[in-house]
Design a protein around this motif. Structure first.
Motif, PDB file in Angstrom:
ATOM      1  N   HIS A  99       0.868  -1.190   0.000  1.00 47.47           N
ATOM      2  CA  HIS A  99       0.000   0.000   0.000  1.00 47.47           C
ATOM      3  C   HIS A  99       0.901   1.236   0.000  1.00 47.47           C
ATOM      4  N   ASP A 103       5.998   3.862   5.392  1.00 53.61           N
ATOM      5  CA  ASP A 103       6.783   2.878   6.137  1.00 53.61           C
ATOM      6  C   ASP A 103       6.911   1.548   5.393  1.00 53.61           C
ATOM      7  N   HIS A 104       6.285   1.460   4.224  1.00 51.73           N
ATOM      8  CA  HIS A 104       6.387   0.250   3.394  1.00 51.73           C
ATOM      9  C   HIS A 104       7.077   0.517   2.066  1.00 51.73           C
ATOM     10  N   ASP A 242      -0.565  -4.119   5.771  1.00 55.31           N
ATOM     11  CA  ASP A 242      -1.170  -3.615   7.007  1.00 55.31           C
ATOM     12  C   ASP A 242      -2.648  -3.947   7.169  1.00 55.31           C
ATOM     13  N   HIS A 278       2.858  -5.281  10.381  1.00 51.47           N
ATOM     14  CA  HIS A 278       3.603  -4.959  11.604  1.00 51.47           C
ATOM     15  C   HIS A 278       3.298  -6.076  12.597  1.00 51.47           C
TER      16      HIS A 278
HETATM   17 ZN   LIG Z   1       2.657   0.193   8.028  1.00 49.76          ZN
END
Ligand SMILES: [Zn+2]
Length: 365
Positions: A99, A103-104, A242, A278
């Motif tokens: 997505h 953070d990815h 996520d 996560h």
């Molecule tokens: Zn994330």
């Protein structure tokens, strides 16, 4: 709604950045686990570790390496490259991002630097979002860490967190350790260059590559409107991005109308191993069921509250989480606070309100 979600995201971002509590020598490290021969998961073993970053998974084939997610900083992409090179001489040929959240995917830079011919795939929604927000983020990064430092210092000074709760010892250690990592984060932010995915697909892409079969699927809208999962049917390994985050769900703008269905489709795959976006690797569907129960209890209550004519704010305040809260927190004070910040602050309830009232849902950046 956007404003409140923005506040929630602000809190989550703050908590994310400083979610550490347990100082690590290397704030960007993955713990590598071989899930099956040639299938490696880079896990952020402590999901609250600073900075809070997504897990990554790569699959070695005879023709190249396929990577799912790339971490949130250039150095994390570089760590993935180092791990790939330690187990194979094949290049990374395909990357798929789960997505658009940074953070990815802000680690893509490290992958492209090492393997310039790599193709980067995303759902069209995610690709468009990355493309359209890149300038905004590059401007925002200038003030990001200084603002966080200021908020952090104020929190420690007053001994109150951003939600006004007195800091418990574990949180105080977590915030103080966080301060020690801000310089490394700042320098990574400074050198970040946006990498925009180079190819898109809408529903499914299946790779038959070097003796492997690797599926990527959009099962519906859940964490974002562009979620993709990776499924290895022979190894029975699923990586969910996520859609699944543990031990406490991060759901800043969930699509509650479809979420339970998406979780059901993941369960129906019959996986033996699940890598969440996560959190640590799972081997059964218990946590998927818990996430479903959370969405269901909020949605069911919201239906009644909207039928009574309550406003969004009033309805959001009345949602009772007691059916699920302890199953997430197990009475742990630190997790209880995270559940308050991530869930009870209202993002799931407001999403359910939008579904009940036909209000358009938006994802905040
Ligand atoms: Zn994330």
């Amino acid at each position: 709604m956007r404003k409140i979600i923005g506040v929630v995201l602000g809190v989550v971002a703050f908590v994310s950045i400083f979610a550490v509590g347990r100082a690590h020598a290397d704030p960007f490290e993955y713990t590598w686990q071989q899930l099956a021969p040639g299938v490696w998961a880079g896990i952020r073993q402590d999901p609250f570790e600073l900075p809070q970053e997504g897990n990554a998974v790569f699959v070695v084939t005879d023709q190249g390496v396929v990577l799912f997610d790339a971490g949130g900083y250039p150095v994390m992409g570089e760590r993935i490259v180092a791990k790939v090179r330690s187990v194979t001489d094949k290049p990374v040929t395909h990357v798929v991002i789960s997505h658009w959240h940074g953070d990815h995917m802000r680690g893509l830079q490290g992958i492209v630097a090492a393997f310039p011919n790599v193709q980067i795939f995303a759902h069209p929604f995610s690709r468009d979002f990355v493309f359209s927000t890149q300038d905004k983020w590059l401007k925002r990064r200038v003030t990001m860490v200084p603002n966080i430092r200021k908020n952090l210092a104020a929190a420690i000074d007053k001994n109150l967190d951003l939600s006004g709760r007195p800091l418990i010892p574990e949180e105080q250690a977590w915030l103080e350790a966080g301060l020690g990592e801000t310089e490394k984060i700042e320098s990574e932010n400074r050198r970040t260059e946006y990498v925009v995915p180079t190819a898109t697909f809408t529903d499914q892409m299946t790779l038959f590559l070097g003796g492997r079969e690797i599926w990527f699927m959009h099962l519906g809208n859940a964490h974002t409107a562009g979620d993709l999962i990776m499924w290895l049917p022979n190894e029975k390994i699923v990586a969910t991005g996520d859609i699944v985050t543990a031990p406490v769900p991060l759901m800043p703008s969930p699509y509650t109308g479809e979420y339970v269905d998406v979780l059901g489709k993941i369960k129906a795959l019959g996986f033996q191993t699940l890598v969440p976006g996560h959190g640590t690797v799972e081997h059964d569907a218990e946590y998927l069921d818990l996430l479903s129960d959370l969405i269901k209890t909020v949605s069911t209550q919201m239906k009644t509250l909207v039928a009574k004519g309550l406003s969004e704010d009033d309805a959001t305040k009345q949602i009772d989480y007691s059916a699920v809260e302890k199953r997430f927190t197990h009475g742990d004070e630190f997790l209880k606070h995270r559940f308050e910040d991530y869930v009870k602050s209202g993002s799931v309830a407001k999403a359910a309100y939008a579904v009940e009232t036909g209000k358009k849902q938006a994802e905040s950046f």
